[in-house]
Design a protein around this motif. Structure first.
Motif, PDB file in Angstrom:
ATOM      1  N   VAL A  19       0.833  -1.206   0.000  1.00 17.59           N
ATOM      2  CA  VAL A  19       0.000   0.000   0.000  1.00 17.59           C
ATOM      3  C   VAL A  19       0.871   1.261   0.000  1.00 17.59           C
ATOM      4  CG1 VAL A  19      -0.340   0.218   2.506  1.00 17.59           C
ATOM      5  CG2 VAL A  19      -2.089   1.044   0.951  1.00 17.59           C
ATOM      6  N   ASN A  20       2.008   1.221   0.657  1.00 15.99           N
ATOM      7  CA  ASN A  20       2.882   2.398   0.677  1.00 15.99           C
ATOM      8  C   ASN A  20       3.488   2.662  -0.695  1.00 15.99           C
ATOM      9  OD1 ASN A  20       2.233   2.545   3.351  1.00 15.99           O
ATOM     10  ND2 ASN A  20       4.252   1.989   4.107  1.00 15.99           N
ATOM     11  N   GLY A  23       0.775   4.118  -2.797  1.00 12.72           N
ATOM     12  CA  GLY A  23       0.508   5.499  -2.420  1.00 12.72           C
ATOM     13  C   GLY A  23       1.573   6.459  -2.912  1.00 12.72           C
ATOM     14  N   GLU A  24       2.818   6.059  -2.782  1.00  9.30           N
ATOM     15  CA  GLU A  24       3.910   6.924  -3.257  1.00  9.30           C
ATOM     16  C   GLU A  24       3.883   7.036  -4.780  1.00  9.30           C
ATOM     17  OE1 GLU A  24       5.366   8.810  -1.277  1.00  9.30           O
ATOM     18  OE2 GLU A  24       5.273   7.810   0.667  1.00  9.30           O
ATOM     19  N   GLU A  55       8.752  12.387  -3.279  1.00 11.80           N
ATOM     20  CA  GLU A  55       7.845  11.253  -3.492  1.00 11.80           C
ATOM     21  C   GLU A  55       8.525  10.168  -4.325  1.00 11.80           C
ATOM     22  OE1 GLU A  55       5.368  11.047  -1.666  1.00 11.80           O
ATOM     23  OE2 GLU A  55       4.636  13.068  -1.309  1.00 11.80           O
ATOM     24  N   TRP A  80      -4.007   3.632 -10.623  1.00 10.54           N
ATOM     25  CA  TRP A  80      -3.371   4.727  -9.879  1.00 10.54           C
ATOM     26  C   TRP A  80      -2.626   5.645 -10.850  1.00 10.54           C
ATOM     27  CZ3 TRP A  80      -6.527   3.617  -6.660  1.00 10.54           C
ATOM     28  CH2 TRP A  80      -6.486   2.601  -5.735  1.00 10.54           C
ATOM     29  N   VAL A 106      -4.305  14.909   0.512  1.00  6.67           N
ATOM     30  CA  VAL A 106      -3.556  13.651   0.392  1.00  6.67           C
ATOM     31  C   VAL A 106      -2.621  13.476   1.573  1.00  6.67           C
ATOM     32  CG1 VAL A 106      -1.838  12.422  -0.991  1.00  6.67           C
ATOM     33  CG2 VAL A 106      -3.762  13.552  -2.128  1.00  6.67           C
ATOM     34  N   ILE A 110      -2.198  10.562   4.439  1.00 10.35           N
ATOM     35  CA  ILE A 110      -0.966   9.771   4.488  1.00 10.35           C
ATOM     36  C   ILE A 110      -0.306   9.894   5.857  1.00 10.35           C
ATOM     37  CG2 ILE A 110       1.330   9.441   3.475  1.00 10.35           C
ATOM     38  CD1 ILE A 110      -1.192   8.526   1.772  1.00 10.35           C
ATOM     39  N   HIS A 113      -2.250   7.623   8.027  1.00 10.72           N
ATOM     40  CA  HIS A 113      -1.966   6.243   7.613  1.00 10.72           C
ATOM     41  C   HIS A 113      -0.600   5.789   8.131  1.00 10.72           C
ATOM     42  CE1 HIS A 113      -1.503   2.787   4.961  1.00 10.72           C
ATOM     43  NE2 HIS A 113      -0.440   3.345   4.435  1.00 10.72           N
ATOM     44  N   GLU A 139       5.957  14.071   4.400  1.00  9.03           N
ATOM     45  CA  GLU A 139       4.551  14.290   4.048  1.00  9.03           C
ATOM     46  C   GLU A 139       3.947  15.431   4.875  1.00  9.03           C
ATOM     47  OE1 GLU A 139       4.306  12.843   1.420  1.00  9.03           O
ATOM     48  OE2 GLU A 139       4.886  10.758   1.508  1.00  9.03           O
ATOM     49  N   CYS A 168      -8.641   8.991  -0.971  1.00  6.52           N
ATOM     50  CA  CYS A 168      -7.400   8.430  -0.430  1.00  6.52           C
ATOM     51  C   CYS A 168      -7.685   7.263   0.505  1.00  6.52           C
ATOM     52  CB  CYS A 168      -6.603   9.492   0.318  1.00  6.52           C
ATOM     53  SG  CYS A 168      -5.826  10.706  -0.734  1.00  6.52           S
ATOM     54  N   ILE A 172      -6.337   3.523  -0.064  1.00  5.36           N
ATOM     55  CA  ILE A 172      -5.511   2.831   0.940  1.00  5.36           C
ATOM     56  C   ILE A 172      -6.132   1.479   1.281  1.00  5.36           C
ATOM     57  CG2 ILE A 172      -4.792   2.886   3.369  1.00  5.36           C
ATOM     58  CD1 ILE A 172      -4.401   5.980   2.955  1.00  5.36           C
TER      59      ILE A 172
END
Length: 178
Positions: A19-20, A23-24, A55, A80, A106, A110, A113, A139, A168, A172
């Motif tokens: 998931v990371n 997301g990135e 990022e 994505w 966002v 994050i 998260h 972030e 978001c 996630i």
């Protein structure tokens, strides 16, 4: 072959890494969409370009960790790619304040998260925990930069950020599993 049970630490960390990375990657695509519309003109575009570099560093770390640990990427990566770029392009087309409002939304999710991940990890995976804490600080810095750059003056700021934050949260939850 080892059988993994629900709640096993390895399963949990694989999900975190997946998931990371997603997301990135999504964040990189958002910034790419914003810069495609804004170009390199003005202080907001320069700030976005700087955030995009960070990022990319985060994404590269998770790409490497996925390869080293044999973690599969999310099957939603193509989505994505398109959704992130589109979100970035649309918010930039609305204006610099909306682009920064997108960043606030966002990065707020994050930050939350990553905090939840750090709590769940405890001391189980120092390499992952250290990276997450480092990236979380970036972030938070992005969110503060966006606020200082006038994000709250974006048209319909509460609605815009609320919708992006909800998106978001859905992203996630989905990327953890698929």
């Amino acid at each position: 072959m080892t059988q993994w049970k629900p709640g096993d630490a390895r399963r949990r960390t694989e999900s975190m890494i997946r998931v990371n990375q997603a997301g990135e990657y999504g964040a990189s695509r958002i910034y790419a969409g914003q810069l495609a519309v804004m170009g390199d003109r003005g202080p907001v575009a320069r700030a976005i370009a700087g955030m995009a570099v960070q990022e990319e560093r985060h994404r590269a770390f998770f790409d490497k960790m996925m390869a080293e640990r044999g973690v599969r990427p999310t099957v939603l990566q193509p989505f994505w790619d398109v959704a992130g770029f589109a979100l970035g392009a649309v918010t930039a087309a609305i204006g610099p304040a909306a682009a920064m409002a997108c960043t606030v939304a966002v990065e707020t999710e994050i930050d939350k998260h990553y905090a939840e991940q750090l709590e769940a990890l405890g001391e189980d995976d120092p390499e992952l925990s250290t990276a997450i804490a480092d990236f979380q600080a970036d972030e938070v810095e992005h969110r503060e930069t966006a606020l200082a750059s006038g994000a709250e003056s974006a048209p319909a700021y509460p609605v815009l950020t609320g919708l992006i934050r909800m998106g978001c949260r859905v992203a996630i939850a989905t990327a953890k599993r698929i």
